[in-house]
Motif scaffolding. Sequence first.
Motif, PDB file in Angstrom:
ATOM      1  N   LEU A   1      21.624 -50.800  78.225  1.00 41.61           N
ATOM      2  CA  LEU A   1      21.578 -49.317  78.433  1.00 41.61           C
ATOM      3  C   LEU A   1      21.548 -48.930  79.892  1.00 41.61           C
ATOM      4  N   LEU A   2      22.208 -47.920  79.904  1.00 42.04           N
ATOM      5  CA  LEU A   2      22.301 -47.251  81.256  1.00 42.04           C
ATOM      6  C   LEU A   2      20.835 -46.483  81.385  1.00 42.04           C
ATOM      7  N   LEU A   3      20.496 -46.722  82.936  1.00 42.18           N
ATOM      8  CA  LEU A   3      19.249 -46.088  83.186  1.00 42.18           C
ATOM      9  C   LEU A   3      19.374 -44.804  84.219  1.00 42.18           C
ATOM     10  N   LEU A   4      18.768 -43.743  83.874  1.00 42.47           N
ATOM     11  CA  LEU A   4      18.983 -42.527  84.589  1.00 42.47           C
ATOM     12  C   LEU A   4      17.768 -41.908  85.073  1.00 42.47           C
ATOM     13  N   SER A   5      17.999 -41.455  86.371  1.00 43.06           N
ATOM     14  CA  SER A   5      16.943 -40.162  86.726  1.00 43.06           C
ATOM     15  C   SER A   5      17.354 -38.818  86.448  1.00 43.06           C
ATOM     16  N   ALA A   6      16.749 -38.137  86.134  1.00 40.75           N
ATOM     17  CA  ALA A   6      17.198 -36.361  85.934  1.00 40.75           C
ATOM     18  C   ALA A   6      16.117 -35.634  86.407  1.00 40.75           C
ATOM     19  N   THR A   7      16.552 -34.395  86.406  1.00 36.41           N
ATOM     20  CA  THR A   7      15.783 -33.184  86.586  1.00 36.41           C
ATOM     21  C   THR A   7      15.382 -32.510  85.379  1.00 36.41           C
ATOM     22  N   SER A   8      14.040 -32.671  84.925  1.00 39.40           N
ATOM     23  CA  SER A   8      13.778 -32.066  83.605  1.00 39.40           C
ATOM     24  C   SER A   8      13.558 -30.503  83.834  1.00 39.40           C
ATOM     25  N   ALA A   9      14.424 -29.699  83.170  1.00 39.28           N
ATOM     26  CA  ALA A   9      14.373 -28.171  83.629  1.00 39.28           C
ATOM     27  C   ALA A   9      13.047 -27.552  82.787  1.00 39.28           C
ATOM     28  N   GLY A  10      12.265 -26.922  83.569  1.00 42.12           N
ATOM     29  CA  GLY A  10      11.138 -26.180  83.244  1.00 42.12           C
ATOM     30  C   GLY A  10      11.518 -24.575  82.814  1.00 42.12           C
ATOM     31  N   PRO A  11      10.506 -23.780  82.499  1.00 42.84           N
ATOM     32  CA  PRO A  11      10.688 -22.380  82.165  1.00 42.84           C
ATOM     33  C   PRO A  11      10.991 -21.496  83.301  1.00 42.84           C
ATOM     34  N   GLY A  12      11.854 -21.757  84.251  1.00 42.05           N
ATOM     35  CA  GLY A  12      11.926 -20.930  85.124  1.00 42.05           C
ATOM     36  C   GLY A  12      12.692 -21.758  86.454  1.00 42.05           C
ATOM     37  N   GLY A  13      12.420 -21.319  87.515  1.00 44.02           N
ATOM     38  CA  GLY A  13      12.866 -21.804  88.736  1.00 44.02           C
ATOM     39  C   GLY A  13      12.315 -23.115  89.124  1.00 44.02           C
ATOM     40  N   PHE A  14      13.032 -23.534  90.575  1.00 45.78           N
ATOM     41  CA  PHE A  14      12.809 -24.790  90.818  1.00 45.78           C
ATOM     42  C   PHE A  14      11.525 -25.534  90.620  1.00 45.78           C
ATOM     43  N   GLY A  15      10.528 -24.992  90.824  1.00 47.26           N
ATOM     44  CA  GLY A  15       8.985 -25.283  90.869  1.00 47.26           C
ATOM     45  C   GLY A  15       8.589 -25.762  89.358  1.00 47.26           C
ATOM     46  N   THR A  16       9.334 -25.454  88.580  1.00 44.60           N
ATOM     47  CA  THR A  16       8.950 -25.707  87.142  1.00 44.60           C
ATOM     48  C   THR A  16       9.447 -26.932  86.686  1.00 44.60           C
ATOM     49  N   GLY A  17      10.335 -27.598  87.364  1.00 48.53           N
ATOM     50  CA  GLY A  17      11.167 -29.019  86.999  1.00 48.53           C
ATOM     51  C   GLY A  17      10.327 -29.962  87.550  1.00 48.53           C
ATOM     52  N   HIS A  18      10.603 -31.321  86.683  1.00 51.17           N
ATOM     53  CA  HIS A  18      10.102 -32.461  87.411  1.00 51.17           C
ATOM     54  C   HIS A  18      11.058 -33.532  87.261  1.00 51.17           C
ATOM     55  N   THR A  19      10.782 -34.682  87.658  1.00 55.21           N
ATOM     56  CA  THR A  19      11.723 -36.083  87.797  1.00 55.21           C
ATOM     57  C   THR A  19      11.465 -36.704  86.545  1.00 55.21           C
ATOM     58  N   SER A  20      12.539 -36.941  85.691  1.00 55.38           N
ATOM     59  CA  SER A  20      12.256 -37.924  84.421  1.00 55.38           C
ATOM     60  C   SER A  20      13.095 -38.983  84.478  1.00 55.38           C
ATOM     61  N   LEU A  21      12.934 -39.884  83.757  1.00 50.84           N
ATOM     62  CA  LEU A  21      13.557 -41.297  83.391  1.00 50.84           C
ATOM     63  C   LEU A  21      14.223 -41.329  82.161  1.00 50.84           C
ATOM     64  N   TRP A  22      15.499 -41.921  81.893  1.00 54.13           N
ATOM     65  CA  TRP A  22      15.930 -41.896  80.711  1.00 54.13           C
ATOM     66  C   TRP A  22      16.874 -43.134  80.597  1.00 54.13           C
ATOM     67  N   SER A  23      17.331 -43.358  79.138  1.00 55.91           N
ATOM     68  CA  SER A  23      18.357 -44.455  78.870  1.00 55.91           C
ATOM     69  C   SER A  23      19.131 -43.709  78.276  1.00 55.91           C
ATOM     70  N   LEU A  24      20.580 -44.514  78.460  1.00 61.49           N
ATOM     71  CA  LEU A  24      21.719 -43.882  77.415  1.00 61.49           C
ATOM     72  C   LEU A  24      22.672 -44.887  77.079  1.00 61.49           C
ATOM     73  N   ASP A  25      22.734 -45.028  75.813  1.00 61.02           N
ATOM     74  CA  ASP A  25      23.555 -46.180  75.023  1.00 61.02           C
ATOM     75  C   ASP A  25      25.011 -45.739  75.784  1.00 61.02           C
ATOM     76  N   PRO A  26      25.457 -46.498  76.099  1.00 63.07           N
ATOM     77  CA  PRO A  26      27.044 -46.466  76.752  1.00 63.07           C
ATOM     78  C   PRO A  26      28.154 -46.391  75.396  1.00 63.07           C
ATOM     79  N   THR A  27      27.496 -46.973  74.436  1.00 63.29           N
ATOM     80  CA  THR A  27      28.713 -47.064  73.213  1.00 63.29           C
ATOM     81  C   THR A  27      28.224 -45.811  72.372  1.00 63.29           C
ATOM     82  N   THR A  28      27.009 -45.434  71.856  1.00 59.79           N
ATOM     83  CA  THR A  28      26.867 -44.380  70.825  1.00 59.79           C
ATOM     84  C   THR A  28      26.517 -43.053  71.819  1.00 59.79           C
TER      85      THR A  28
END
Length: 474
Positions: free
Chosen positions: A191-218
């Motif tokens: 699997l591909l492994l990603l970091s991303a910004t998890s968007a919160g309910p408003g401006g920059f201060g409501t987001g945080h860093t999250s980690l994800w896997s992405l199946d390159p086929t499906t």
Amino acid sequence: MTHPDAWDLGALPPLTPVARRRPVALAQPGTAVVAAPYAAAELDLASPDADAVVGLAAGPAGGAPTALRARRAAGRTWLELEHDGTTSRHESRRHARSPRAEALAVTLTGSLATAWTREAGTWRARAVLDLAELRSREPATTPDPFDADWLAGLRAEPGADRAGTFGQLGLRDPHLVTHADGTAYDGGDGLLLLSATSAGPGGFGTGHTSLWSLDPTTLALAHRGDLFFHRTDRAGVLGDHATHVVRDGDRWLVATSTWGDFDVDRNPHVSMTLAVVPAGTDLLHGSHVLDTVPLPAPTGPGPDGTDDTDDTDGTDGPAPVGTWDPHLVRDDDGTWLLAFVQATLFFVFHPALAAGPDPTDPAGWTLRAAATARTACEGPSLLRTTDGWRVLASHGRDGRKDAEGAAATYPVLDLDLREVGRLDAAYPTNLPWPTLARTAAGPLMIGFDSTPAGGPLLGYGTHGDLVLQRPAEG
């Protein structure tokens, strides 16, 4: 000899969107509330007109707890704050009424508390309360949501059907988790492994860093974990984001941007930090609070004062006021390269590039180039190509147009940050980062757009869809 993983960008075919991913979640499934100000509690309603309450509580052990509650009665929903013996009600005149609600929720994202209802499967914000703003006016009756002692007792109040770390309204700022040489980190499952910004309910201060896997086929996307941060410049736990995670031998390097407490009026400052984590830590699963040190990249117009485009007024512009979007690689000779963004104003910004012998040496960085003629260009990432290292970036619609009148492009820059090409790919709204990944099915580009979520009460910052692109068929 050409590196086996070098990209031949000249042979890269045009890319077109093939899928979108938007895993909206308030209480992230499979998580628990942690000692960070990003939490949620949800309650299913027996009927749309049922009176109900769901809450989060916090406070030091043995002390009087604080409660943040979403409360509902007579078809209206509001927030309730109980702290130090005082209870206050916070209700929106325009958005409180929701006669068809099927669930109720309360979230804490940074300093923002939000009350929600779910209607026909979609979460909508019904009331918001900025604890930082309220605390500036009423410190005696308002908690500090970043205080570690206060957060140590953070939990859902009894009665919630689901609770956990706050999830996301959308995802943006994707980076591949990489090795130090820039190649994708393989967790062993393909699997591909990603970091991303998890968007919160408003401006920059409501987001945080999250980690994800992405199946390159499906192209199936799955949540892996969340990262929160301590800093040396202030106390507390922050949801900093726009992050790059690097595996370097026996350690992890986590470079991030200090958006967790950014406010254009109260705290107009963004910089970069670095966390060094032992490789034995299972960083890519679960929630972690990381200790960081500053990543003080040098700023300015570049050592020779040049840009990637002509600067018609003959100047290099004002000194930078902020830095963000770090991306790290180590060249074959051991030199580290750091691509990042520097801003001359909020928000006028451009890519820059620094070099140094060790990313943990704050005095070791030297500014190599800065593309100061660009005015809305961010998300830089370093990519090894058959022509050497290149910097991919996102030049937004609000940026200064070049000699060809073009904006909304993905420029390919050399290490002097002069444009040497462009990626031929669809450019969604906002400033989608051009993250390229190799897969068995061919190249995959991972970006995002500005599609909002959460309803009209919320302002900018609730975006976006992950936009996945592959070569056009035929």
